[in-house]
Each structure stands twice: as structure tokens, then as C-alpha cells.
Enzyme design. Sequence first.
Site, PDB file in Angstrom:
ATOM      1  N   PHE A 170       1.056  -1.351   0.086  1.00  0.00           N
ATOM      2  CA  PHE A 170       0.021   0.015  -0.002  1.00  0.00           C
ATOM      3  C   PHE A 170       0.793   1.323  -0.656  1.00  0.00           C
ATOM      4  O   PHE A 170       1.755   1.164   0.324  1.00  0.00           O
ATOM      5  CB  PHE A 170      -0.538   0.426   1.223  1.00  0.00           C
ATOM      6  CG  PHE A 170      -0.265   0.058   2.890  1.00  0.00           C
ATOM      7  CD1 PHE A 170       0.359   0.882   2.439  1.00  0.00           C
ATOM      8  CD2 PHE A 170      -0.012  -1.122   3.262  1.00  0.00           C
ATOM      9  CE1 PHE A 170       1.328   1.841   4.134  1.00  0.00           C
ATOM     10  CE2 PHE A 170       0.589  -0.955   4.413  1.00  0.00           C
ATOM     11  CZ  PHE A 170       0.928  -0.270   4.544  1.00  0.00           C
ATOM     12  N   HIS A 333       5.654  -6.512  12.574  1.00  0.00           N
ATOM     13  CA  HIS A 333       5.587  -6.034  11.072  1.00  0.00           C
ATOM     14  C   HIS A 333       4.216  -5.675  11.060  1.00  0.00           C
ATOM     15  O   HIS A 333       4.605  -5.080   9.938  1.00  0.00           O
ATOM     16  CB  HIS A 333       6.280  -6.508  10.505  1.00  0.00           C
ATOM     17  CG  HIS A 333       5.006  -7.400   9.474  1.00  0.00           C
ATOM     18  ND1 HIS A 333       4.725  -8.541  10.306  1.00  0.00           N
ATOM     19  CD2 HIS A 333       5.164  -7.801   8.180  1.00  0.00           C
ATOM     20  CE1 HIS A 333       3.420  -9.062   9.713  1.00  0.00           C
ATOM     21  NE2 HIS A 333       4.024  -8.839   7.922  1.00  0.00           N
ATOM     22  N   ALA A 335      -0.256  -5.536  11.613  1.00  0.00           N
ATOM     23  CA  ALA A 335      -1.025  -6.133  12.668  1.00  0.00           C
ATOM     24  C   ALA A 335      -1.380  -7.930  12.706  1.00  0.00           C
ATOM     25  O   ALA A 335      -1.254  -8.155  13.463  1.00  0.00           O
ATOM     26  CB  ALA A 335      -2.725  -5.388  11.852  1.00  0.00           C
ATOM     27  N   LYS A 403      -4.157   0.678  -2.262  1.00  0.00           N
ATOM     28  CA  LYS A 403      -4.111  -0.530  -2.725  1.00  0.00           C
ATOM     29  C   LYS A 403      -3.332  -1.292  -4.400  1.00  0.00           C
ATOM     30  O   LYS A 403      -3.765  -0.561  -4.955  1.00  0.00           O
ATOM     31  CB  LYS A 403      -4.731  -1.395  -1.822  1.00  0.00           C
ATOM     32  CG  LYS A 403      -5.451  -1.121  -0.408  1.00  0.00           C
ATOM     33  CD  LYS A 403      -4.499  -2.197   0.201  1.00  0.00           C
ATOM     34  CE  LYS A 403      -4.293  -2.070   1.651  1.00  0.00           C
ATOM     35  NZ  LYS A 403      -3.321  -3.162   2.591  1.00  0.00           N
TER      36      LYS A 403
END
Length: 404
Positions: A170, A333, A335, A403
Site C-alpha cells: 500500500f 511488522h 497487525a 492498494k
Amino acid sequence: MAVQLILNQQTQTAGKGVPVKIHTTDIDSETLAQLHKMSKLGFIHSHIAVMPDAHMGKGATVGSVIATKNAIIPAAVGVDIGCGMNAIRLSLKAHQLPDNLSTLRNAIERMVPVGFAQHRQVLAKASTLAPLDKRLRLITDKHPALRRMLRQFDATWQKQLGTLGGGNHFIEICLDESDDVWVMLHSGSRGIGNVIGSYFIERAKKEAQDRFGRAPDSDLSYFVEGSSSFDDYMQAVEWAQEYAFHNRREMMRVILEAMRPLLPKFFATKEAINCHHNYVQRELHFGEMVFVTRKGAISAQQDEYGIIPGSMGAKSYIVKGRGNADSFCSCSHGAGRRMSRAKAKLLFNQQDLIEQTQGVECRKDKGVLDEIPAAYKDIDSVMANQQDLIEVVHTLRQVLCIKG
């Protein structure tokens, strides 16, 4: 605090396994079973460290830190070699952004290819390309099959410098607690990294070296230090990691160029962080030089800066490492996924995505439904579970997200 979990207590005394130290209780049985297999490898140094965003991966657990002696597992590094983050704080405040952020998103999307796309021409400078090209030719001369695995090999890797890719990669514009504007991106080594990773993973499976015992899973096949395959892989993986670093740096340059016409003149960059989270390098831990593979984890040496992103619509963090020895000086790195992409598409619909990304300028169509925030672990819980690994320097909230 870390939850120390000895997965293989029965074999521990027989010298056939190592402890696994996990920084969360939010971990499923499949991931635990995968860690159990990893712990049986005979070349693991001290223990396996598991970050609070951990979840099942291919062969090795995403969110694991594996220190090894005299061997390396290509699949633990993976195929997106050198994937990581880049973040820059701008000399701008929130009120200086355009009222309509869609114009800013459209400008960036026009300049930065996403998915499988690439630039129409090579953008990187010769000073970047020439050393990369020279070193890559040394690798492909020994392994010519690599060139047959990527269409228009040289043109593709060169034109993909400065491109995003797909999946969970992203580009974001974020605001910190002082309303300072940040640009943040997540990308890796693109098609060339995938080719290098895939090639050496299959080579490790075919060679199936068993100097340290047969791997409990073919995806944990390894190269032994001193072998030609080990040396060639290290040469290739170090190249791909450097390529990924340059890819993020070039992409950031293109993003800022796209933003300039829509923002106050002469805005400057105040600080930058560029870090890997899928990579291997030699480090000193517990008195020995070892190969540290961080699969979905970043380095968090004492006072080292890093980036921990949340999901679309969730907070992200600029952090500083505490140098925690039990984590091999590492932290999460991001969630971490709570569910697979296929399951996310089954459980949620486009309206759910719209609601969960409210206030963020981003795609809200079915094409990115697998990246819905609910498919990820709660970033607040992940951060709470690693207070002994890092300290938070800045808390970011995204206002724009692109994205692949």
C-alpha cells in the site's frame, strides 16, 4: 511481556528441539503446530521468537524470528524478499492538504503502477541500475534458469523499480498526533524477488540436505553453510533485499513528485525510515554470529527506528527499538492477519468495507475486500503485547490509502 511456550517439552531433554518464546496469547492451533515443526530443526540457535502479529505462513510462521547456525531456510525468507516499509514526515500540517483527497489519490495512482504493472520506461538512475545489473548478471550466469522465469527479464526488473505490487502492499498519507503529514508505503522486491525466492526454495527441496536431520516439512528445506547453493542463495537474497530497498526509495520519490503540484510549494521531507521485514542477515546474538531470518518481523535494536502499520482504517506506528534479547532485537511488522483472504471475502461484503474504512480516501470495491480491517488482528492489542520490545514515537492515522 513474552509468554514463554515450550512446544516440545518431551524432546527438549533429548536435544531435539528448542523453546519457542511467543509475545501473545492470541495464536491459533495451526500456527502452534507449525511452530512445533520449526522448533525441531537441528540448527536453530537458542530459541524461536514469535511476534504478537504471528499467523500461519507457508513453511514458516509469519511473525517469527529464526536465528540459525550453519544453515538457512529459503522458504522462511519467502518469495517477497526484502518486503518492508518506508515512511517520510513532510514539513506540512493536515490543514495544508487538499480538501478533496481524491485528487491527490488520483495523482499518485497515475504515477505509481500497482499490481503487475510497471513503468513504461526505466526511471531509476544509472548510478543505481549499473551496480545492480552487474551483480545480478553474476547470479544469473550461474543460474540461467532464473532468466526464463520472468518475462522480458532485464526490462521487467528495471521498469518495476518504483512500483507498488499487489496484495497487502500500500501507499498511505497519514497524520500524526501533532497533525504532521506523513507518506508511508509498503512494498518489496516485485517480480524479480519472487523469481529468486521461488527458484531457491525449489532448489532446497530438491537437494534436501539432511546434515542436521531431515526437515519436518518440505517447505523447511535448507541450505548448509559452505555449500555452493548456500553461497549462491546468500548472494541472490542480498541482491533482492537491496533491490527492494531501492524500489521503496524510488517509489517514494515518484509519490512526492506526484503530490507537489497539489500542495504548498517548497514542502520538504523531515525524516525517513526504510526497513525490511522479510529478510535474512548475519547478527550477533547470545555470544555467537548467526543468520537471523525475520519473516514478517522488523529489527528493533536499541534506539533503532521502525514502522508498524495497521490495516486499512487502523492506526500505524513509528517506533523505536528496546533491543530485547529474547526477541533477537525484533518486533512485529504490522497487525497480522486474523483470517485468510478467501475467508474474508466469504464473511464480509462491500458495505462492511465502506463502514470499516470510513474517513479514509481509498478504494472501497470488492477488489480489495480481502484487505478489510476485520481480516486483521487488533493493532492496539498487538502493540500492547510488545511494550517490552519497542516504544512508540508517533501514532499515525491514515487519511488516504492506495492498494495494489
